[in-house]
Design a protein around this motif. Structure first.
Motif, PDB file in Angstrom:
ATOM      1  N   MET A 198       0.797  -1.235   0.000  1.00  0.00           N
ATOM      2  CA  MET A 198       0.000   0.000   0.000  1.00  0.00           C
ATOM      3  C   MET A 198       0.824   1.276   0.000  1.00  0.00           C
ATOM      4  O   MET A 198       0.276   2.343   0.231  1.00  0.00           O
ATOM      5  CB  MET A 198      -0.918   0.032   1.229  1.00  0.00           C
ATOM      6  CG  MET A 198      -1.965  -1.055   1.292  1.00  0.00           C
ATOM      7  SD  MET A 198      -3.079  -0.828   2.678  1.00  0.00           S
ATOM      8  CE  MET A 198      -1.949  -0.999   4.066  1.00  0.00           C
ATOM      9  N   SER A 199       2.104   1.214  -0.246  1.00  0.00           N
ATOM     10  CA  SER A 199       2.941   2.402  -0.033  1.00  0.00           C
ATOM     11  C   SER A 199       3.426   3.080  -1.300  1.00  0.00           C
ATOM     12  O   SER A 199       4.049   4.146  -1.229  1.00  0.00           O
ATOM     13  CB  SER A 199       4.168   2.015   0.803  1.00  0.00           C
ATOM     14  OG  SER A 199       4.922   1.024   0.130  1.00  0.00           O
ATOM     15  N   ASN A 200       3.150   2.530  -2.475  1.00  0.00           N
ATOM     16  CA  ASN A 200       3.743   3.104  -3.681  1.00  0.00           C
ATOM     17  C   ASN A 200       3.113   4.419  -4.114  1.00  0.00           C
ATOM     18  O   ASN A 200       3.610   5.082  -5.022  1.00  0.00           O
ATOM     19  CB  ASN A 200       3.733   2.083  -4.816  1.00  0.00           C
ATOM     20  CG  ASN A 200       4.786   1.011  -4.620  1.00  0.00           C
ATOM     21  OD1 ASN A 200       4.514  -0.019  -4.025  1.00  0.00           O
ATOM     22  ND2 ASN A 200       6.005   1.276  -5.068  1.00  0.00           N
ATOM     23  N   PHE A 201       2.038   4.824  -3.443  1.00  0.00           N
ATOM     24  CA  PHE A 201       1.510   6.166  -3.704  1.00  0.00           C
ATOM     25  C   PHE A 201       2.514   7.237  -3.308  1.00  0.00           C
ATOM     26  O   PHE A 201       2.441   8.384  -3.781  1.00  0.00           O
ATOM     27  CB  PHE A 201       0.183   6.383  -2.973  1.00  0.00           C
ATOM     28  CG  PHE A 201       0.250   6.299  -1.474  1.00  0.00           C
ATOM     29  CD1 PHE A 201       0.711   7.362  -0.719  1.00  0.00           C
ATOM     30  CD2 PHE A 201      -0.174   5.150  -0.811  1.00  0.00           C
ATOM     31  CE1 PHE A 201       0.758   7.294   0.668  1.00  0.00           C
ATOM     32  CE2 PHE A 201      -0.139   5.074   0.577  1.00  0.00           C
ATOM     33  CZ  PHE A 201       0.338   6.148   1.314  1.00  0.00           C
ATOM     34  N   LEU A 202       3.490   6.880  -2.471  1.00  0.00           N
ATOM     35  CA  LEU A 202       4.516   7.843  -2.088  1.00  0.00           C
ATOM     36  C   LEU A 202       5.441   8.182  -3.254  1.00  0.00           C
ATOM     37  O   LEU A 202       6.162   9.189  -3.209  1.00  0.00           O
ATOM     38  CB  LEU A 202       5.330   7.309  -0.909  1.00  0.00           C
ATOM     39  CG  LEU A 202       4.554   7.169   0.407  1.00  0.00           C
ATOM     40  CD1 LEU A 202       5.362   6.372   1.422  1.00  0.00           C
ATOM     41  CD2 LEU A 202       4.204   8.544   0.977  1.00  0.00           C
ATOM     42  N   ASP A 203       5.424   7.363  -4.304  1.00  0.00           N
ATOM     43  CA  ASP A 203       6.221   7.634  -5.494  1.00  0.00           C
ATOM     44  C   ASP A 203       5.513   8.572  -6.464  1.00  0.00           C
ATOM     45  O   ASP A 203       6.072   8.934  -7.500  1.00  0.00           O
ATOM     46  CB  ASP A 203       6.545   6.328  -6.225  1.00  0.00           C
ATOM     47  CG  ASP A 203       7.458   5.413  -5.423  1.00  0.00           C
ATOM     48  OD1 ASP A 203       8.237   5.938  -4.620  1.00  0.00           O
ATOM     49  OD2 ASP A 203       7.384   4.189  -5.615  1.00  0.00           O
ATOM     50  N   MET A 204       4.278   8.965  -6.137  1.00  0.00           N
ATOM     51  CA  MET A 204       3.482   9.794  -7.038  1.00  0.00           C
ATOM     52  C   MET A 204       3.575  11.260  -6.631  1.00  0.00           C
ATOM     53  O   MET A 204       3.696  11.584  -5.450  1.00  0.00           O
ATOM     54  CB  MET A 204       2.023   9.317  -7.020  1.00  0.00           C
ATOM     55  CG  MET A 204       1.875   7.882  -7.465  1.00  0.00           C
ATOM     56  SD  MET A 204       0.251   7.186  -7.154  1.00  0.00           S
ATOM     57  CE  MET A 204       0.599   5.428  -7.416  1.00  0.00           C
ATOM     58  N   ALA A 205       3.474  12.132  -7.617  1.00  0.00           N
ATOM     59  CA  ALA A 205       3.643  13.561  -7.352  1.00  0.00           C
ATOM     60  C   ALA A 205       2.498  14.138  -6.534  1.00  0.00           C
ATOM     61  O   ALA A 205       2.687  15.117  -5.799  1.00  0.00           O
ATOM     62  CB  ALA A 205       3.768  14.316  -8.666  1.00  0.00           C
ATOM     63  N   ASP A 206       1.304  13.556  -6.629  1.00  0.00           N
ATOM     64  CA  ASP A 206       0.155  14.085  -5.908  1.00  0.00           C
ATOM     65  C   ASP A 206      -0.941  13.031  -5.921  1.00  0.00           C
ATOM     66  O   ASP A 206      -0.740  11.920  -6.414  1.00  0.00           O
ATOM     67  CB  ASP A 206      -0.333  15.387  -6.538  1.00  0.00           C
ATOM     68  CG  ASP A 206      -0.981  16.331  -5.522  1.00  0.00           C
ATOM     69  OD1 ASP A 206      -1.511  15.831  -4.500  1.00  0.00           O
ATOM     70  OD2 ASP A 206      -0.953  17.556  -5.742  1.00  0.00           O
ATOM     71  N   ASP A 207      -2.122  13.380  -5.398  1.00  0.00           N
ATOM     72  CA  ASP A 207      -3.219  12.430  -5.288  1.00  0.00           C
ATOM     73  C   ASP A 207      -4.533  13.187  -5.227  1.00  0.00           C
ATOM     74  O   ASP A 207      -4.560  14.371  -4.861  1.00  0.00           O
ATOM     75  CB  ASP A 207      -3.065  11.563  -4.035  1.00  0.00           C
ATOM     76  CG  ASP A 207      -3.704  10.198  -4.198  1.00  0.00           C
ATOM     77  OD1 ASP A 207      -4.939  10.104  -4.072  1.00  0.00           O
ATOM     78  OD2 ASP A 207      -2.979   9.237  -4.467  1.00  0.00           O
ATOM     79  N   LEU A 208      -5.627  12.509  -5.552  1.00  0.00           N
ATOM     80  CA  LEU A 208      -6.943  13.142  -5.519  1.00  0.00           C
ATOM     81  C   LEU A 208      -7.644  13.019  -4.175  1.00  0.00           C
ATOM     82  O   LEU A 208      -8.653  13.685  -3.940  1.00  0.00           O
ATOM     83  CB  LEU A 208      -7.862  12.518  -6.584  1.00  0.00           C
ATOM     84  CG  LEU A 208      -7.416  12.551  -8.041  1.00  0.00           C
ATOM     85  CD1 LEU A 208      -8.544  12.013  -8.920  1.00  0.00           C
ATOM     86  CD2 LEU A 208      -7.029  13.949  -8.470  1.00  0.00           C
ATOM     87  N   ILE A 209      -7.147  12.198  -3.284  1.00  0.00           N
ATOM     88  CA  ILE A 209      -7.862  11.882  -2.057  1.00  0.00           C
ATOM     89  C   ILE A 209      -8.014  13.125  -1.170  1.00  0.00           C
ATOM     90  O   ILE A 209      -7.107  13.952  -1.060  1.00  0.00           O
ATOM     91  CB  ILE A 209      -7.159  10.741  -1.290  1.00  0.00           C
ATOM     92  CG1 ILE A 209      -8.105  10.097  -0.280  1.00  0.00           C
ATOM     93  CG2 ILE A 209      -5.873  11.234  -0.632  1.00  0.00           C
ATOM     94  CD1 ILE A 209      -7.597   8.776   0.268  1.00  0.00           C
ATOM     95  N   ALA A 210      -9.187  13.251  -0.547  1.00  0.00           N
ATOM     96  CA  ALA A 210      -9.457  14.415   0.297  1.00  0.00           C
ATOM     97  C   ALA A 210      -8.768  14.309   1.655  1.00  0.00           C
ATOM     98  O   ALA A 210      -8.336  15.320   2.219  1.00  0.00           O
ATOM     99  CB  ALA A 210     -10.967  14.580   0.486  1.00  0.00           C
ATOM    100  N   SER A 211      -8.675  13.096   2.191  1.00  0.00           N
ATOM    101  CA  SER A 211      -8.027  12.871   3.486  1.00  0.00           C
ATOM    102  C   SER A 211      -6.830  11.955   3.281  1.00  0.00           C
ATOM    103  O   SER A 211      -6.986  10.728   3.253  1.00  0.00           O
ATOM    104  CB  SER A 211      -9.012  12.237   4.483  1.00  0.00           C
ATOM    105  OG  SER A 211     -10.119  13.084   4.706  1.00  0.00           O
ATOM    106  N   PRO A 212      -5.630  12.511   3.123  1.00  0.00           N
ATOM    107  CA  PRO A 212      -4.450  11.702   2.779  1.00  0.00           C
ATOM    108  C   PRO A 212      -4.149  10.612   3.803  1.00  0.00           C
ATOM    109  O   PRO A 212      -4.393  10.768   5.006  1.00  0.00           O
ATOM    110  CB  PRO A 212      -3.327  12.749   2.727  1.00  0.00           C
ATOM    111  CG  PRO A 212      -4.013  14.028   2.419  1.00  0.00           C
ATOM    112  CD  PRO A 212      -5.336  13.955   3.129  1.00  0.00           C
ATOM    113  N   LEU A 213      -3.608   9.504   3.300  1.00  0.00           N
ATOM    114  CA  LEU A 213      -3.196   8.395   4.151  1.00  0.00           C
ATOM    115  C   LEU A 213      -1.854   8.694   4.808  1.00  0.00           C
ATOM    116  O   LEU A 213      -1.025   9.422   4.247  1.00  0.00           O
ATOM    117  CB  LEU A 213      -3.078   7.111   3.331  1.00  0.00           C
ATOM    118  CG  LEU A 213      -4.346   6.608   2.652  1.00  0.00           C
ATOM    119  CD1 LEU A 213      -4.029   5.363   1.831  1.00  0.00           C
ATOM    120  CD2 LEU A 213      -5.430   6.314   3.678  1.00  0.00           C
ATOM    121  N   GLU A 214      -1.638   8.091   5.969  1.00  0.00           N
ATOM    122  CA  GLU A 214      -0.357   8.205   6.657  1.00  0.00           C
ATOM    123  C   GLU A 214       0.126   6.813   7.037  1.00  0.00           C
ATOM    124  O   GLU A 214      -0.662   5.973   7.476  1.00  0.00           O
ATOM    125  CB  GLU A 214      -0.486   9.063   7.919  1.00  0.00           C
ATOM    126  CG  GLU A 214      -0.792  10.525   7.649  1.00  0.00           C
ATOM    127  CD  GLU A 214      -0.806  11.349   8.931  1.00  0.00           C
ATOM    128  OE1 GLU A 214      -0.504  10.791  10.004  1.00  0.00           O
ATOM    129  OE2 GLU A 214      -1.119  12.542   8.855  1.00  0.00           O
TER     130      GLU A 214
END
Length: 366
Positions: free
Chosen positions: A321-337
């Motif tokens: 579940m961590s490869n979103f950290l390789d992305m420049a941004d995201d659409l989610i309203a409440s970011p994951l930690e």
């Protein structure tokens, strides 16, 4: 509550660094945001990741099948009537991630309607799930440094190592370097994305026998029936079906015909409803399950933690579940930690897939 209309919104987000593996590489996230609108003003969201090199779906095909074929099943439907909707979707062959997105969006509506997190509606086993990070192709030291940074910065202790479609010796050296750097307690496993034949995969298993690997995902093409079955029979660690088991029927076939003895579940391709069927099938047979990653955004990853943390059997191993950290941004309203190597399941009503409208406006592709 009735679905009145739907939106399919293509969007594009650049990667901070490309993710490379045996069956392809990703430089930009090119996904489709599905939005189901109801007569009560609720909106169900889901992220759909087309993967042409895996399932044959493209952004254009996802938009087309939902707006034409699937719309007939969705418009006017009550989200609670998931069974009736899925029966209609089932008439269309393939389109796996499009179907998965529809299911997640339906569940999102149901959770909102009942003011309850979908995580709890599904089972609510745990409030969080451990994270596994996926390591793509790069020079050995760079991969080691990436793994060490995830351990230091996020507490991650589990890593899926992309191998295949290159000399076996190169990947053996990589795995040995990771084991030495991360120590004996790190959970390490392989994913060749069908990049080798059975002989090469067997060589990899023999050369890494003393490195305490836990799983080997898609070591070769499952269509190589005889050699794949022999590999599974002789492997000292479970062989995981991923691309070869994109739905319940294929998962059952691979297991019962000896093509694998563990399964990867990806909510992006089987939603929550079919994922639960696959999970129950695996649990009944005593098979290990991994919660997999479609190079998911945070919108996709929140669906993974919503489902994975809901059941004991899907919580046994870390989820990818961590490869979103390789992305420049995201659409989610409440970011994951990621804290102490874990991500917490959403506590808001629905699936946690609410969207930041400003970011959607910025990244959408019209």
């Amino acid at each position: 509550m009735k679905i009145t209309h739907l939106e399919t919104v293509p969007y594009r987000v650049p990667m901070r660094k490309p993710l490379k593996f045996a069956s392809g590489e990703v430089h930009h996230i090119e996904h489709v945001l599905l939005r189901l609108h109801t007569d009560e003003g609720l909106v169900g969201n889901a992220d759909i990741p087309p993967r042409p090199y895996t399932y044959g779906e493209t952004v254009e095909s996802v938009v087309a099948v939902i707006n034409t074929v699937f719309a007939e099943a969705l418009i006017g439907a009550d989200p609670l009537d998931r069974g009736a909707v899925h029966a209609k979707l089932h008439r269309t062959i393939g389109n796996q991630t499009a179907k998965g997105g529809v299911d997640i969006a339906l569940w999102d509506l149901i959770g909102q309607a009942y003011s309850t997190p979908v995580h709890r509606l599904l089972g609510g086993f745990s409030s969080s799930i451990e994270v596994s990070h996926m390591l793509g192709f790069s020079p050995t030291q760079k991969v080691v440094d990436e793994a060490l940074s995830f351990t230091e910065n996020y507490g991650v202790q589990s890593f899926k190592i992309k191998v295949g479609r290159r000399p076996v010796s190169l990947d053996v050296d990589l795995v040995a370097a990771l084991r030495e750097a991360l120590g004996p307690d790190a959970l390490l496993y392989l994913d060749a994305n069908r990049g080798w034949n059975a002989t090469e995969a067997s060589q990899m298993l023999a050369a890494t026998a003393d490195l305490d690997l836990r799983f080997f995902e898609e070591p070769n093409d499952a269509a190589e029936v005889l050699t794949r079955r022999g590999l599974v029979t002789n492997s000292p660690i479970p062989i995981v079906a991923d691309e070869s088991a994109p739905n319940l029927g294929d998962a059952a076939r691979e297991i019962h015909t000896g093509g694998a003895n563990a399964l990867s579940i990806k909510t992006a391709r089987t939603g929550f409803t079919e994922s639960q069927k696959i999970l129950s099938f695996a649990e009944a047979l005593g098979l290990d399950v991994l919660m997999g990653n479609q190079i998911d955004t945070q919108l996709g990853s929140v669906a993974t933690v919503t489902f994975g943390a809901a059941f004991e059997h899907s919580s046994r191993y870390p989820a990818e579940m961590s490869n979103f950290l390789d992305m420049a941004d995201d659409l989610i309203a409440s970011p994951l930690e990621i804290r102490d190597g874990r991500i917490h399941a959403p506590t808001v009503p629905g699936a946690g897939t609410a969207v930041d409208e400003d970011k959607l406006a910025h990244f959408r592709v019209d």
